[in-house]
Design an enzyme around this catalytic site. Structure first.
Site, PDB file in Angstrom:
ATOM      1  CB  THR A  46      -0.683   0.039   0.879  1.00 54.13           C
ATOM      2  OG1 THR A  46      -1.618  -1.120   1.203  1.00 54.13           O
ATOM      3  CG2 THR A  46      -1.467   1.484   1.757  1.00 54.13           C
ATOM      4  NE  ARG A  98      -9.301  -6.790   3.356  1.00 48.48           N
ATOM      5  CZ  ARG A  98      -8.177  -6.152   3.446  1.00 48.48           C
ATOM      6  NH1 ARG A  98      -7.909  -5.479   2.048  1.00 48.48           N
ATOM      7  NH2 ARG A  98      -7.814  -5.709   4.412  1.00 48.48           N
ATOM      8  N   GLY A 138     -10.344  -2.871   3.070  1.00 50.39           N
ATOM      9  CA  GLY A 138      -9.600  -2.688   4.061  1.00 50.39           C
ATOM     10  C   GLY A 138      -9.068  -1.258   4.554  1.00 50.39           C
ATOM     11  CG  ASP A 139      -5.840  -0.026   6.373  1.00 49.14           C
ATOM     12  OD1 ASP A 139      -6.005  -1.125   5.629  1.00 49.14           O
ATOM     13  OD2 ASP A 139      -5.102   0.083   6.894  1.00 49.14           O
ATOM     14  CB  THR A 191       1.417  -0.067   4.656  1.00 52.56           C
ATOM     15  OG1 THR A 191       0.930  -1.176   4.138  1.00 52.56           O
ATOM     16  CG2 THR A 191       2.221   0.331   5.347  1.00 52.56           C
ATOM     17  N   GLY A 192      -1.213  -2.012   6.169  1.00 58.73           N
ATOM     18  CA  GLY A 192      -0.876  -3.205   7.278  1.00 58.73           C
ATOM     19  C   GLY A 192      -1.961  -4.237   6.958  1.00 58.73           C
ATOM     20  CB  THR A 193      -3.520  -7.119   8.792  1.00 58.65           C
ATOM     21  OG1 THR A 193      -3.067  -6.375  10.141  1.00 58.65           O
ATOM     22  CG2 THR A 193      -2.169  -7.792   8.772  1.00 58.65           C
ATOM     23  N   GLY A 194      -5.243  -4.877   7.885  1.00 59.65           N
ATOM     24  CA  GLY A 194      -6.238  -3.654   7.902  1.00 59.65           C
ATOM     25  C   GLY A 194      -7.760  -4.000   8.921  1.00 59.65           C
TER      26      GLY A 194
HETATM   27  N1  ASP Z   1      -3.547  -2.171   4.431  1.00 55.77           N
HETATM   28  C1  ASP Z   1      -4.393  -2.730   3.362  1.00 55.77           C
HETATM   29  C2  ASP Z   1      -5.283  -3.251   3.378  1.00 55.77           C
HETATM   30  O1  ASP Z   1      -5.926  -3.223   4.526  1.00 55.77           O
HETATM   31  C3  ASP Z   1      -2.822  -3.674   2.702  1.00 55.77           C
HETATM   32  C4  ASP Z   1      -1.776  -2.454   3.033  1.00 55.77           C
HETATM   33  O2  ASP Z   1      -1.764  -2.391   4.079  1.00 55.77           O
HETATM   34  O3  ASP Z   1      -1.091  -3.222   1.897  1.00 55.77           O
HETATM   35  O4  ASP Z   1      -5.739  -3.109   2.645  1.00 55.77           O
END
Ligand code: ASP
Length: 361
Positions: A201, A229, A231-232, A252-255
C-alpha cells in the site's frame, strides 16, 4: 514477536531523535514537511538484490521529490500528497494502481482516501476496477460530491461524470501479482495469511507552509480478498486521517486490525488530548527557561503515543506501520515489521528514503 516489536520501537525512537532536534525547536520549525510510504512488511536485506533495492530507493525518491517540489513551491499539503501517491500508483512495484494485488477472482479492486486537516474534509473510494488513479477519484469525491465515501460501480459512474481517466481492468494486472494469487489459492490461505506479508500500500502525509496538513492512502488491499472486502486504507480514521490540530496519518498493514482500533484517528486524538495535557504540565513545571527540555521531551511523548496505539493494534493480532506528520513539522514512522518502504523530507533539507527497520529513520 512482541519483544521484537519493542526493540524496533525503541530503536526507531532513538534513531529519530536527532532529526527531531533539528525539526522541532519552536522558533525554527520547518516551513513544510512530507513523509511517504510504499508499504510495510517482510522487507529484508537478505532477500533483496542490489539492483532491486536500488530500484525501490529510486522509486521512493521520485515520489518524495514530487511531493517536496509542490511544497517547496508553496503548494498545498493536499497537492503534495496527491503528487507523491500518483507516482506510486503508476509504479507497478507498489500495491496501488498498476501492480495492485489481485482479488480471489483475479481482478484489481482499488481503495483510496484523501483527507485535509483544516476543515477535516475527506473523500474515499472502494472497489473501483477501471480508474487509473484512485487517489484522484478520492479527491473528486471530496471536492465535487456531497458525499465522503463511494463504492464500486457507483464510484465509477461518478468518475465518468467527472471526466476521469479510465483504463481497461487488465492495465492493473502484473505477472508477480498473478503468481502471488496462484500461491495463495494453491495453499488455500485466508486473506490475512495471504502472500508473503508485504503490504505494498502507498501513502503520504504532509504539512504545508500555510500550516495545513493532509493524508492520503491508496491500495489494492490484500491478495485473494473476497466478497467485496474493504481494508483500512479508504476508511477515514482507520488507515487515513488528518487534523491540523494534531497530526496526519497514513497506514499500511493488516487492514482489519487497523479498522478495529481506528488507528489513524486514535493516534490523532491521543496526540491532541494527551499532547496538550503534557504541554500544560511542562509549562507549569519548567516555565520559559525550560524550552530545550520541553522540546526534546514533547517528541518522546508524541512518539510514545503513536507507538502505544500501534502496540494496541499489534496486541489484537495485527501488524504493519504508520507514517505521521505533526503540525510542528516533525515526521516519523512507527512499524513492527522487518521493513517499511518509506521516505521523508522537509524545508530544512532533510531528504531520505529507507527500506529496512535498522536504517536511521
Ligand atoms: N492495509 C491494506 C489493507 O488491509 C493492505 C496494505 O497495507 O498493503 O487493505
Amino acid at each position: 514477536m512482541r519483544n521484537w516489536i519493542m526493540s524496533i520501537v525503541v530503536a526507531s525512537a532513538a534513531l529519530a531523535l536527532p532529526a527531531f532536534a533539528q525539526e522541532a525547536a519552536p522558533e525554527e520549525r520547518p516551513r513544510w514537511s512530507i513523509a511517504i510510504h510504499g508499504g510495510a512488511g517482510t522487507i529484508r536485506r537478505e532477500d533483496m538484490s542490489e539492483e532491486r533495492e536500488a530500484e525501490y530507493r529510486a522509486a521512493l525518491q521520485a515520489a518524495l521529490d514530487a511531493g517536496s517540489k509542490v511544497l517547496a513551491e508553496g503548494g498545498s499539503a493536499e497537492d503534495a500528497v496527491i503528487a507523491a501517491i500518483v507516482i506510486m500508483e503508476d509504479d507497478a512495484r507498489f500495491n496501488a494502481g498498476r501492480g495492485a494485488v489481485l482479488t480471489w477472482d483475479g481482478v484489481a479492486e482499488l481503495d483510496a482516501a484523501i483527507m485535509t486537516g483544516d476543515q477535516r474534509e475527506a473523500g474515499a473510494v472502494t472497489g473501483v476496477r477501471t480508474i487509473r488513479n484512485p487517489i484522484l477519484l478520492a479527491r473528486e469525491v471530496k471536492d465535487n460530491s456531497p458525499h465522503v465515501f463511494l463504492s464500486g460501480s457507483g464510484a465509477e459512474s461518478f468518475a465518468a461524470d467527472r471526466g476521469m481517466e479510465f483504463v481497461d481492468p487488465s492495465y492493473f494486472i502484473t505477472e508477480p501479482r498473478v503468481r502471488a494469487l496462484e500461491g495463495v489459492k494453491a495453499r488455500e490461505l485466508s486473506v490475512l495469511q495471504a502472500g508473503d506479508n508485504k503490504f505494498g500500500t502507498v501513502g503520504a502525509v504532509a504539512l504545508d507552509s500555510a500550516g495545513n496538513m493532509a493524508a492520503g492512502t491508496s491500495t489494492g488491499g490484500l491478495t485473494g480478498k473476497r466478497w467485496g472486502r474493504i481494508g483500512d486504507a479508504p476508511v477515514v480514521g482507520a488507515g487515513t486521517y488528518a487534523d491540523n490540530r494534531s497530526c496526519a496519518v497514513s497506514a499500511t498493514g493488516t487492514g482489519e486490525y487497523f479498522i478495529r482500533v481506528a488507528v489513524a484517528h486514535e493516534i490523532c486524538t491521543r496526540l491532541r488530548i494527551e499532547g496538550a495535557a503534557y504541554r500544560e504540565r511542562e509549562r507549569e513545571a519548567v516555565g520559559a527557561t525550560g524550552a530545550e527540555f520541553y522540546v526534546s521531551n514533547i517528541f518522546r511523548v508524541q512518539r510514545a503515543i503513536v507507538d502505544e496505539v500501534m502496540a494496541e493494534m499489534a496486541a489484537l493480532g495485527g501488524t504493519g506501520g504508520v507514517i505521521v506528520a505533526l503540525p510542528d513539522g516533525a515526521t516519523f514512522f512507527s512499524f513492527d515489521t522487518p521493513g517499511m518502504y518509506r521516505g521523508r523530507a522537509n524545508s530544512f533539507g532533510l531528504n531520505e528514503v529507507a527500506l529496512y527497520a535498522d536504517e536511521g529513520n
